[in-house]
Design an enzyme around this catalytic site. Structure first.
Site, PDB file in Angstrom:
ATOM      1  N   TYR B 266       0.810  -1.217   0.000  1.00  0.00           N
ATOM      2  CA  TYR B 266       0.000   0.000   0.000  1.00  0.00           C
ATOM      3  C   TYR B 266       0.849   1.276   0.000  1.00  0.00           C
ATOM      4  O   TYR B 266       0.624   2.201  -0.786  1.00  0.00           O
ATOM      5  CB  TYR B 266      -0.953   0.020   1.199  1.00  0.00           C
ATOM      6  CG  TYR B 266      -1.753   1.301   1.288  1.00  0.00           C
ATOM      7  CD1 TYR B 266      -2.923   1.454   0.557  1.00  0.00           C
ATOM      8  CD2 TYR B 266      -1.319   2.372   2.061  1.00  0.00           C
ATOM      9  CE1 TYR B 266      -3.637   2.632   0.607  1.00  0.00           C
ATOM     10  CE2 TYR B 266      -2.025   3.554   2.112  1.00  0.00           C
ATOM     11  CZ  TYR B 266      -3.194   3.682   1.388  1.00  0.00           C
ATOM     12  OH  TYR B 266      -3.883   4.858   1.437  1.00  0.00           O
ATOM     13  N   ASP B 301      -8.424  -3.705  -1.214  1.00  0.00           N
ATOM     14  CA  ASP B 301      -9.582  -2.903  -1.605  1.00  0.00           C
ATOM     15  C   ASP B 301      -9.167  -1.630  -2.340  1.00  0.00           C
ATOM     16  O   ASP B 301      -9.864  -1.140  -3.204  1.00  0.00           O
ATOM     17  CB  ASP B 301     -10.402  -2.537  -0.367  1.00  0.00           C
ATOM     18  CG  ASP B 301      -9.529  -1.974   0.740  1.00  0.00           C
ATOM     19  OD1 ASP B 301      -8.776  -2.766   1.340  1.00  0.00           O
ATOM     20  OD2 ASP B 301      -9.578  -0.765   0.996  1.00  0.00           O
ATOM     21  N   LYS B 373     -11.310  -9.354   5.266  1.00  0.00           N
ATOM     22  CA  LYS B 373     -11.817  -8.002   5.544  1.00  0.00           C
ATOM     23  C   LYS B 373     -12.581  -7.504   4.332  1.00  0.00           C
ATOM     24  O   LYS B 373     -12.017  -7.319   3.259  1.00  0.00           O
ATOM     25  CB  LYS B 373     -10.614  -7.092   5.838  1.00  0.00           C
ATOM     26  CG  LYS B 373     -10.914  -5.614   5.850  1.00  0.00           C
ATOM     27  CD  LYS B 373     -10.928  -5.066   7.258  1.00  0.00           C
ATOM     28  CE  LYS B 373     -11.052  -3.558   7.317  1.00  0.00           C
ATOM     29  NZ  LYS B 373      -9.809  -2.866   7.110  1.00  0.00           N
TER      30      LYS B 373
END
Lengths: 245, 514
Positions: B266, B301, B373
């Site tokens: 990320y 995500d 998640k």
């Protein structure tokens, strides 16, 4: 044209409203909600939903009639002087008309360490669900970060053959943002001849958008500016308006 | 609930083997380098605490001082403990203060006996920090036994983000009373790029609250109180990401946080942090999380917020497989892997919900023992809050139907405002309705050819991409925009100057003990 809100019949003036009051739910709370709706011009107002939330809060939904008339002729809006494009459209215009990537260099100058503004516009992450300029495949973005000196900024802009330089000033004291901006625009004027100077853009919550001439920059963006507005402006100023003249 | 998709076990095994092959060079890279933040984390575990008058932590001052004298490549533990032994200053925070004043010089001792003595002391100091982490973990286990886990899966995960820890606390407690099982405190914008961890309780942040040890402690204590009141252990989440990831992981272990956002890529992709810096910091922080019994949440995500959720579906799978490999390598168990994915397909696309189910079920069956998640729609949330609420309802339904482990509650006012009290209440009502009404619908749900076919297709594309990554190397793939469309070469990005290659005599007592 004179209009009023439309529920299910022309001219019925029906609107819906929801809000929270910081009081526990009881008869008095419902009365308070109706009082607010009344003060907002809803008459009659119908309380259709009231729900307690946690300790001491109540959520209300109110439907009601308003008597206000709206005259569409008298609406005043500040028009943007360039069209707002999608990322796809921005990329397409650059690809078609410029035939190379458009180079953007961004920085926070002076002592300001707050990169919130420049990052919101440049970083892929963007702001409020809108991606930053790094997301645009036809923009080549160099983000120098915080506390960049004006000479470094000029040097990098020259080296990257920047088409546009974006400078952010968030936290400022005693008009430092204005001094810094003037110093920056003066340095670019000194370093590069008019034809080769990049488009100079500054942004930040304390700027007055009308001060471009005084500060020697091409455009000022204020609070709430989105990456898409900046990208659209770049395309407009660097490609669209140049080819027309 | 394994087996609904009839995934070919040979393809699944091949995908895992390729992920391991792609990931191994990065692990080797991580094992042969250190960073300023890894070394600062070591010092934090060894007991250095507090900050100078300008708010610069003593761990930063001490690492900078050691680095100026002998560089970073030996690790700071031996030079620091050797200085403690020779100067007789036992308290390492005091040593840091003296070093900052220029009163201590650092050196790598030459005599073997001196090195051995310094290492012994370093190990003892670091073991002190790890002992606290072990105690915190045992304490969590005890509290979970006493108060219990949430009655249902998925666990309900809610965010607070006022910027003021003293405002966050009552909001978090109210959210728990309203049904939240996990509270995440969003960090202030820009903290990920700070190369130090702020100190103390903080009351001002941009769109979030600074992650500090004191803020962690205050929030954990408040949620312990609420857990007692509700008879349900409320978990606390923060972010081990950005330039200080290893230190924040250590602080999370010391203050008994329960989950940490901790993605292998990320920071590289979305914060333009140098890839080597990130992978080195990543590995150390995951080792700490493994020891602390913390569940990590990965960030797949995010790819879908920049790339198209259908076209890029396989990049999520690839990243999950890589995250799993890196996590296992660092010692995390399956129950600690909150692998991320999201409900981000354009709702105007025909069969969008069936595609969502296929992707969610694929993740479920590829990682049967991981608490996945599940992230709500953001990209296709407009100002139309009514449609947004409907979309969130379908998101909740997909979560229940595919057995997701952790459900981040979607807000109908996403992209409009930071959630209001009433937004949170309406969102939780939405979740409760779906879980009450259809929480066990997965028992009756058998996917047909469309969903099975789509899942198989995504897995196939993931294997193809992994093959390409193995050929090109993962670093090249990151450099040329494979994930989230971001191009991040290994010699660029923030924090590269804080990376050093390990010398032959590199010593890290925490790494040794983990």
């Amino acid at each position: 044209m004179i209009v009023r809100p439309y529920g299910d019949t022309t001219g019925d003036g029906m609107v819906q409203l929801s809000f929270t009051l910081p009081i526990p739910h009881d008869k008095r709370a419902e009365g308070a909600a109706l009082q607010l709706a009344g003060k907002m011009g809803m008459d009659p107002a119908m309380l259709v939903h009231a729900k307690p939330m946690g300790d001491g809060f109540t959520f209300f939904v109110v439907y009601g009639k308003v008597g206000h008339l709206v005259d569409t002729e008298r609406v005043q809006v500040v028009e943007r002087d360039y069209p707002l494009l999608s990322a796809k459209e921005v990329n397409a215009v650059i690809k078609r008309r410029l035939r190379r990537r458009l180079n953007v260099v961004g920085a926070c100058i002076g002592t300001d360490a707050h990169t919130v503004g420049i990052d919101a516009i440049l970083n892929l992450k963007g702001i409020a669900g809108e991606k930053g300029l790094e997301y645009y495949s036809e923009l080549s973005v160099t983000n120098l970060g915080a506390q960049v000196s004006v000479p470094d900024l000029v040097e990098t802009a020259r080296e990257k053959k920047a088409d546009a330089v974006l400078v952010s000033q968030v936290v400022t004291q005693r008009d430092a943002h204005l001094h810094n901006t003037r110093a920056m625009s003066a340095a670019f004027r000194e370093a590069l001849p008019a034809g080769r100077r990049p488009l100079l853009i500054v942004g930040g919550p304390r700027f007055d958008e009308l001060m471009t001439g005084e500060l020697g920059v091409d455009r000022i963006f204020g609070r709430g500016t989105t990456p898409r507005e900046v990208a659209s402006y770049l395309v407009h100023a660097l490609i669209e308006s140049k080819s027309k003249s | 609930m394994a087996g609904k998709l009839d995934l070919d076990p040979r393809i699944v095994a091949r995908a895992r083997a390729l992920a391991a092959k792609a990931g191994q060079p990065v692990v080797d890279l991580a094992r042969s380098h250190t960073t300023v933040s890894v070394e600062r984390a070591v010092l934090r575990l060894a007991g250095v605490h507090g900050a100078d008058a300008d708010g610069i932590p003593w761990v930063n001052r001490l690492v900078d001082a050691v680095r100026a004298d002998v560089g970073l490549g030996h690790g700071v533990a031996v030079p620091v403990l050797h200085a403690a032994l020779t100067t007789g200053v036992e308290d390492l925070t005091v040593l840091a203060q003296k070093a900052a004043a220029g009163a201590v010089r650092f050196a790598v001792p030459e005599k073997k006996s001196e090195i051995a003595a310094a290492r012994r002391r370093a190990r003892k100091a670091a073991a002190g920090g790890l002992k606290i982490i072990d105690r915190r973990r045992a304490e969590r286990d005890r509290l979970i036994r006493r108060y219990g886990d949430p009655a249902q899966r998925p666990w309900i995960y809610l965010i607070v983000a006022t910027g003021d820890i003293h405002e966050d606390i009552p909001q978090a407690q109210a959210a728990a009373r309203a049904g939240a099982d996990v509270i995440a405190v969003i960090r202030s914008t820009g903290q990920s790029l700070l190369d130090y961890v702020p100190e103390g309780a903080t009351r001002e942040g941009f769109a979030g609250t600074y992650a500090t040890q004191e803020n962690f402690r205050l929030m954990r204590a408040a949620l312990d109180e609420t857990s007692r009141e509700l008879g349900r252990y409320i978990r606390l989440t923060n972010y081990a990401s950005g330039l200080c990831m290893p230190e924040i992981a250590a602080l999370a272990g010391l203050e008994r946080l329960d989950m940490m956002l901790n993605d292998s890529m990320y920071g590289i992709l979305f914060r333009d942090i140098n890839p080597i810096r990130t992978f080195v910091d990543q590995r150390f922080s995951r080792q700490v999380h493994a020891r602390a019994g913390i569940i990590i949440n990965t960030g797949e995500d995010n790819y879908l917020t920049t790339a198209d959720a259908v076209e890029a579906a396989h990049t999520v799978t690839v990243s999950q497989l890589l995250n799993e490999f890196f996590a296992h390598e660092a010692g995390l168990a399956d129950w600690q892997l909150g692998l991320g994915h999201a409900f981000e397909i354009n709702p105007d696309l025909p069969e969008s919900f069936r595609l969502e189910l296929a992707h969610a079920l694929l993740a479920r069956e590829l990682f049967p023992d991981a608490p996945l998640k599940w992230m709500p729609p953001t990209r296709h949330m407009t100002g139309d809050v009514f449609r947004g609420n409907l979309l969130d309802g379908f998101f909740n339904l997909a979560g229940a139907l595919t057995g997701q482990g952790i459900l981040l509650v979607g807000m109908m006012t996403e992209a409009v405002v930071t959630p209001w009290l009433s937004d949170r209440d309406i969102a939780l009502q939405n979740v409760r309705y779906v879980l009450n009404g259809a929480g066990n619908l997965h028992e009756d749900f058998v996917p047909g050819a469309f969903i099975r076919g789509r899942a198989g297709q995504v897995l196939g594309e993931a294997v193809e991409l992994l093959e390409r990554i193995v050929d090109d190397t993962l670093m090249e793939a990151i450099a040329d925009g494979t994930f989230g469309l971001m191009k991040r070469p290994a010699d660029r990005g923030k924090g590269l100057d804080g990376v050093a290659r390990q010398e032959d005599d590199y010593y890290n007592p925490v790494g040794e003990l983990l």
